[in-house]
Design an enzyme around this catalytic site. Structure first.
Site, PDB file in Angstrom:
ATOM      1  N   ARG A   1      40.522 -12.002  -1.851  1.00  0.00           N
ATOM      2  CA  ARG A   1      39.037 -12.496  -1.260  1.00  0.00           C
ATOM      3  C   ARG A   1      39.176 -13.077   0.151  1.00  0.00           C
ATOM      4  O   ARG A   1      39.530 -14.417  -0.009  1.00  0.00           O
ATOM      5  CB  ARG A   1      38.810 -13.286  -2.185  1.00  0.00           C
ATOM      6  CG  ARG A   1      38.165 -11.865  -4.176  1.00  0.00           C
ATOM      7  CD  ARG A   1      36.824 -11.421  -3.943  1.00  0.00           C
ATOM      8  NE  ARG A   1      36.989 -10.664  -4.977  1.00  0.00           N
ATOM      9  CZ  ARG A   1      36.059 -10.376  -5.286  1.00  0.00           C
ATOM     10  NH1 ARG A   1      35.668 -11.674  -5.794  1.00  0.00           N
ATOM     11  NH2 ARG A   1      36.114  -9.484  -6.428  1.00  0.00           N
TER      12      ARG A   1
ATOM     13  N   GLN B   1      35.998  -8.211   2.819  1.00  0.00           N
ATOM     14  CA  GLN B   1      35.056  -7.574   2.437  1.00  0.00           C
ATOM     15  C   GLN B   1      34.952  -6.410   2.362  1.00  0.00           C
ATOM     16  O   GLN B   1      34.217  -5.726   1.249  1.00  0.00           O
ATOM     17  CB  GLN B   1      33.882  -8.761   3.398  1.00  0.00           C
ATOM     18  CG  GLN B   1      34.438  -9.720   2.576  1.00  0.00           C
ATOM     19  CD  GLN B   1      32.952 -10.859   2.790  1.00  0.00           C
ATOM     20  OE1 GLN B   1      32.716 -10.635   3.728  1.00  0.00           O
ATOM     21  NE2 GLN B   1      32.675 -11.596   2.797  1.00  0.00           N
TER      22      GLN B   1
ATOM     23  N   ASP C   1      36.880  -4.421  -0.646  1.00  0.00           N
ATOM     24  CA  ASP C   1      36.902  -4.650  -1.689  1.00  0.00           C
ATOM     25  C   ASP C   1      36.435  -3.821  -2.571  1.00  0.00           C
ATOM     26  O   ASP C   1      34.394  -3.924  -2.909  1.00  0.00           O
ATOM     27  CB  ASP C   1      35.950  -6.533  -1.341  1.00  0.00           C
ATOM     28  CG  ASP C   1      36.626  -6.703  -2.759  1.00  0.00           C
ATOM     29  OD1 ASP C   1      37.402  -6.534  -3.566  1.00  0.00           O
ATOM     30  OD2 ASP C   1      36.508  -8.271  -2.539  1.00  0.00           O
TER      31      ASP C   1
ATOM     32  N   SER D   1      33.795  -6.064  -5.864  1.00  0.00           N
ATOM     33  CA  SER D   1      32.832  -5.909  -5.086  1.00  0.00           C
ATOM     34  C   SER D   1      31.861  -5.138  -4.622  1.00  0.00           C
ATOM     35  O   SER D   1      30.400  -5.368  -5.434  1.00  0.00           O
ATOM     36  CB  SER D   1      32.485  -7.356  -3.534  1.00  0.00           C
ATOM     37  OG  SER D   1      33.504  -8.141  -3.886  1.00  0.00           O
TER      38      SER D   1
ATOM     39  N   TYR E   1      38.295 -15.720  -7.445  1.00  0.00           N
ATOM     40  CA  TYR E   1      37.794 -15.415  -8.523  1.00  0.00           C
ATOM     41  C   TYR E   1      37.803 -16.838  -9.645  1.00  0.00           C
ATOM     42  O   TYR E   1      38.196 -17.880  -9.275  1.00  0.00           O
ATOM     43  CB  TYR E   1      39.313 -15.108  -8.721  1.00  0.00           C
ATOM     44  CG  TYR E   1      39.553 -13.379  -8.679  1.00  0.00           C
ATOM     45  CD1 TYR E   1      38.272 -11.920  -8.786  1.00  0.00           C
ATOM     46  CD2 TYR E   1      40.376 -13.316  -7.733  1.00  0.00           C
ATOM     47  CE1 TYR E   1      38.547 -11.134  -8.068  1.00  0.00           C
ATOM     48  CE2 TYR E   1      40.132 -12.237  -6.716  1.00  0.00           C
ATOM     49  CZ  TYR E   1      39.954 -10.684  -7.243  1.00  0.00           C
ATOM     50  OH  TYR E   1      40.149  -9.575  -6.481  1.00  0.00           O
TER      51      TYR E   1
END
Length: 366
Positions: free
Chosen positions: A121, A126, A129, A132, A226
């Site tokens: 993360r 990003q 991911d 997500s 997380y």
């Protein structure tokens, strides 16, 4: 490099790991794509769409035999591994922390495996991911499913026959799914409240129009982006703080999951007994045990007039969009890992190190 795109075999799964649009981009970058027959059918992608952009469409056995890299969404299963050869590179969500037998089986085949759910993360990762991108859709679908299951509408409505007051929605967990759930419920006109162990999510929740229920936190917030598993003391204090809102809620959505562990129980059977008759709970953490004590995976449980729906983070129900997003994550990941269409194997680099679980039969991460 030959990349094989496999059809998902998990029951109920409708997504595909590479959509035709992303397949086109991979071909343009010099990769050769071999797509299993009907891999994208459930996501409304025809085999002909893959053929048009230069990918070859083949039977399952051919995809396994001819590919250097094999891509899926769900973990490779026992039947898959029978067809995997030494030296092949596997990419999917492996959930390696709770799936040790699978990781050992991959290692025994002499294969290499990257786990998409192990993506760090960090800002640089990003656009790779998958948790997500898929959870974003799950948060949206949770609200839509809740609206369907409720016996009330969400918005305030003024009519000649009288005024309908807005529904109240409570969301546990202000991660990607929770934030999208807040935004969707607000757009539909509900009064929204939210809570999370991570106090840094308060501003995000409030920016979307939700009231944040704060719980005094003693440093047990998060690690690696997380949420951490809460202590018994925090869980007790959270129950006390949210009970008033819980007992008034028409719809409750729970999203709290801890990687590699059972989902924390946030709503007990006793609390459910005190909820409004007709209230609905959508438990997105049911696959890992559930945030509600009464949840059962893929079942609807009625307790004291409250409907509890245990489900997965169901992006497969919007498989066209979910496949496109997952595929874009995969494209960015493959481009990141390669140079001149060959793997760089930069084990000092954080994304590579975090996602490479098995390398040439050797287990790197447990």
């Amino acid at each position: 490099m030959k990349i094989g795109v496999l059809k998902e075999t998990k029951k109920g799964e409708k997504r595909v790991s590479i959509s035709p649009n992303i397949a086109k981009q991979l071909v343009e970058k010099g990769f050769e794509l071999i797509v299993e027959e009907n891999a994208g059918t459930s996501s409304s992608f025809k085999d002909s769409e893959y053929s048009k952009i230069g990918a070859s469409v083949e039977k399952r056995g051919v995809v396994f035999k001819e590919s250097d890299v094999l891509i899926k969404i769900n973990p490779f299963d026992e039947e898959d591994l029978k067809l995997v050869d030494k030296g092949q590179i596997l990419m999917s969500q492996l959930y390696h922390k709770s799936n040790t037998e699978l990781i050992e089986a991959i290692a025994a085949k002499g294969a290499t495996a990257f786990s998409m759910d192990a993506m760090p993360r960090i800002t640089r990762a990003q656009d790779m991911d998958v948790l997500s991108s898929q959870n974003n859709l799950a948060g949206y679908k949770a609200v839509i499913r809740g609206a369907y299951e409720m016996t009330k509408i969400f918005p305030l409505m003024m009519t000649a026959a009288g005024t309908i007051t807005p529904s109240r929605v409570l969301i546990y967990g202000v991660g990607v799914a929770g934030l999208q759930a807040i935004a969707t419920a607000k757009r539909l006109g509900a009064v929204v409240e939210a809570t999370d162990i991570r106090t840094e999510t308060k501003e995000q929740a409030e920016s979307l129009g939700a009231k944040f229920i704060s719980v005094d936190n003693k440093g047990e917030e998060s690690e690696g982006g997380y949420a951490k598993e809460a202590s018994e003391d925090y869980a007790r204090r959270q129950k006390e703080a949210v009970n008033e809102s819980l007992f008034k809620a028409d719809l409750v959505i729970t999203t709290a999951m801890v990687p590699g562990r059972k989902s924390p129980v946030l709503i007990t059977a006793e609390q459910v007994s005190n909820m409004k008759n007709g209230a609905v709970i959508i438990d997105l953490a049911a696959a890992q045990g559930g945030n509600c004590e009464l949840s059962k995976m893929n079942e609807t449980v009625i307790h004291n007039g409250v409907k509890i729906i245990g489900t997965t983070i169901s992006p497969e129900s919007v498989s066209t969009n979910a496949s496109d997003l997952y595929a874009k994550n995969m494209l960015n990941f493959i481009v990141h890992l390669t140079e001149n269409n060959e793997f760089k194997w930069d084990l000092e680099e954080e994304i590579t190190d975090g996602t490479l679980i098995v390398q040439e039969g050797k287990i790197r991460k447990n």
